[in-house]
Design an enzyme around this catalytic site. Sequence first.
Site, short mmCIF file in Angstrom:
data_model
loop_
_atom_site.label_atom_id
_atom_site.label_comp_id
_atom_site.label_asym_id
_atom_site.label_seq_id
_atom_site.Cartn_x
_atom_site.Cartn_y
_atom_site.Cartn_z
N CYS A 99 -34.82 11.94 12.75
CA CYS A 99 -34.10 13.20 12.55
C CYS A 99 -33.51 13.34 11.15
O CYS A 99 -33.02 14.41 10.80
CB CYS A 99 -33.00 13.34 13.59
SG CYS A 99 -33.60 13.19 15.28
N HIS A 392 -33.81 22.17 16.42
CA HIS A 392 -33.97 20.94 15.64
C HIS A 392 -35.43 20.54 15.49
O HIS A 392 -35.91 19.67 16.20
CB HIS A 392 -33.16 19.83 16.33
CG HIS A 392 -33.28 18.49 15.71
ND1 HIS A 392 -33.37 18.29 14.35
CD2 HIS A 392 -33.35 17.25 16.28
CE1 HIS A 392 -33.47 16.99 14.10
NE2 HIS A 392 -33.46 16.34 15.25
N CYS A 422 -27.31 11.82 12.69
CA CYS A 422 -27.79 10.62 13.38
C CYS A 422 -29.30 10.70 13.44
O CYS A 422 -29.89 11.75 13.19
CB CYS A 422 -27.21 10.55 14.79
SG CYS A 422 -27.66 11.97 15.82
#
Length: 436
Positions: A99, A392, A422
């Site tokens: 991510c 996302h 994160c």
Amino acid sequence: MSKPLPLVTRQGDRIAIVSGLRTPFAKQATAYHGVPAVDLGKIVVSELLARSGVAPELIDQLVFGQVVQMPEAPNIAREIVLGTGMSVHTDAYSVSRACATSFQAVANVAESIIAGSVTVAIAGGADSSSVLPIGVSKALARTLVDVNKARTLSQRLKLFSRLKLRDLLPVAPAVAEYSTGLRMGDTAEQMAKTYGISRQDQDALALRSHQMAAQAWQQGLLHDEVMTAYIPPFSDAITEDNNIRKDSTMEQYAKLRPAFDRKHGSVTAANSTPLTDGAAAVMMMSESKAKELGLQPLGYLRSFAFSAIDVWQDMLLGPSYATPLALDRAGITLADLTLIDMHEAFAAQTLANLKMFASDSFAREKLGRSQAIGEVDMSKFNVLGGSIAYGHPFAATGARMITQTLNELRRRGGGLGLTTACAAGGLGAAMIVEVE
């Protein structure tokens, strides 16, 4: 505490981010259904170049990322260069940090500019959750390799005859950590229980995210950084993110059942970020090159830091480890920040990190620091909403956050911003950006 680590070239140039752009983000299997990540990347980079006014031949390098890899285009960065009219001599390579992938792309470009090997470059990422690498079973994969080496038809048929019906079924991409078998949502549940984060607080943060994102769109704050994307065969267009709930309520959130721990959990589809398609990119160059080209930078990269922690417990606490390092390297404190943008993978993960920012015991026991970096002023936090609302696309989120934060800092007359995330594998990323 670490010593300040200025991000400047040998000539004293800062790292300028001169422009940033993204596609609208779309929920899985909606607007971009059937559009692969490489095409989303081409769309955003083409438009970024067109809007920037920078001649494509001036781009020395493109660093791009993709988390959900497609076997037919393993180096998405190079495919984007070849598919956007850029010079074939433009260097290109791909990165992946889950991510935090586009954070890594930005960091790599910054380091290349500092080293003097690159003057102008593009960094970013794209992902599609709608076009996935559907695999085959291990038994079928092994058989196909053996069949390729077999010399006669009878040998091939004998190999196939050993397969069972279940071996022929397609295999979807894994959604769990390779090393532990844990899903991200499992870790979010663990963190919610460990740090006493209630379902109501998670739902409230999710509602806040959607309300602020909806307000940002209504006020026209995102129009300059989100392009209109035309979908092949180019009869349809998407102009805004399609995940944002403009009129949701806490009562609606409360009706949803837990998604991971079905009996005792608090993490739901509503207080988690959804699977999303999209792409984002930023153009970077040395400060002197920006002046030479007559470009006004959006802002400058002041510092960055990455972290790695255990994957069995608190895997999503990366921001709490990376942020203190980024602050130290920038020579500032949390109180000096004008804006803070934290990736909202889950409301539980976000709230846990906010707690750890303010925890003296966490600072002493986990970071070896005498005190916490401080409590976050929520008037500075995710002021335009976050990933729970926008969605996302794994490799694109970092570039979205950086661009969004720089533009908001400019509207506020300048200042310092933290962007942090994160990532799977216990990774974390944090960057300090600055606008004069």
